[in-house]
Design a protein around this motif. Structure first.
Motif, PDB file in Angstrom:
ATOM      1  N   GLN A 157      20.581   0.556  -3.167  1.00 17.02           N
ATOM      2  CA  GLN A 157      19.132   0.693  -3.114  1.00 17.02           C
ATOM      3  C   GLN A 157      18.487  -0.579  -3.664  1.00 17.02           C
ATOM      4  O   GLN A 157      18.844  -1.058  -4.736  1.00 17.02           O
ATOM      5  N   GLU A 213       7.271   4.398  -0.554  1.00 13.82           N
ATOM      6  CA  GLU A 213       7.107   5.403   0.490  1.00 13.82           C
ATOM      7  C   GLU A 213       7.863   5.071   1.773  1.00 13.82           C
ATOM      8  O   GLU A 213       8.507   5.937   2.354  1.00 13.82           O
ATOM      9  N   GLY A 221      11.858   3.312   0.637  1.00 18.72           N
ATOM     10  CA  GLY A 221      12.722   4.070  -0.254  1.00 18.72           C
ATOM     11  C   GLY A 221      13.337   3.232  -1.369  1.00 18.72           C
ATOM     12  O   GLY A 221      14.386   3.570  -1.896  1.00 18.72           O
ATOM     13  N   TYR A 251       6.959  10.201  -6.858  1.00 21.65           N
ATOM     14  CA  TYR A 251       8.257   9.540  -6.663  1.00 21.65           C
ATOM     15  C   TYR A 251       8.917   9.224  -8.011  1.00 21.65           C
ATOM     16  O   TYR A 251       9.194   8.070  -8.334  1.00 21.65           O
ATOM     17  N   HIS A 289      12.030   7.000  -8.086  1.00 19.87           N
ATOM     18  CA  HIS A 289      11.943   5.693  -7.433  1.00 19.87           C
ATOM     19  C   HIS A 289      10.957   4.728  -8.082  1.00 19.87           C
ATOM     20  O   HIS A 289      11.032   3.527  -7.842  1.00 19.87           O
TER      21      HIS A 289
END
Length: 85
Positions: free
Chosen positions: A3, A25, A28, A51, A54
């Motif tokens: 990620q 959004e 990711g 989120y 994240h």
């Protein structure tokens, strides 16, 4: 796939906030969003509630060495490296 971790300065409004939204959004990505007064960044705080896995908000004064060092320390403690600043 790893990620992507992005750090965005001035994330409480304008272009900075738009970039946070884009990366969290749509892409990711893991985002560290920085601003001078996180407690007053209401739109950013709302996004962080949506989120929580994240988006991390950090206080940062880019012209203050102690503030920079503290922000670096908090990011490192999260156990990730930055891919994009």
């Amino acid at each position: 796939m790893k990620q992507q971790h992005t750090l965005i300065t001035g994330a409480n409004r304008g272009i900075g906030l738009a970039l946070v939204r884009e990366y969290v959004e749509r892409r990711g990505a893991l985002v560290t969003a920085t601003c001078r007064n996180p407690g007053e960044a209401h739109d950013l705080q709302a996004l962080a509630r949506d989120y929580p896995e994240h988006l991390f908000i950090e206080k940062l004064e880019i012209d203050d060495d102690a503030s920079l060092a503290a922000a670096v320390d908090r990011v490192q403690k999260r156990g990730t490296t930055l891919d994009l600043l």
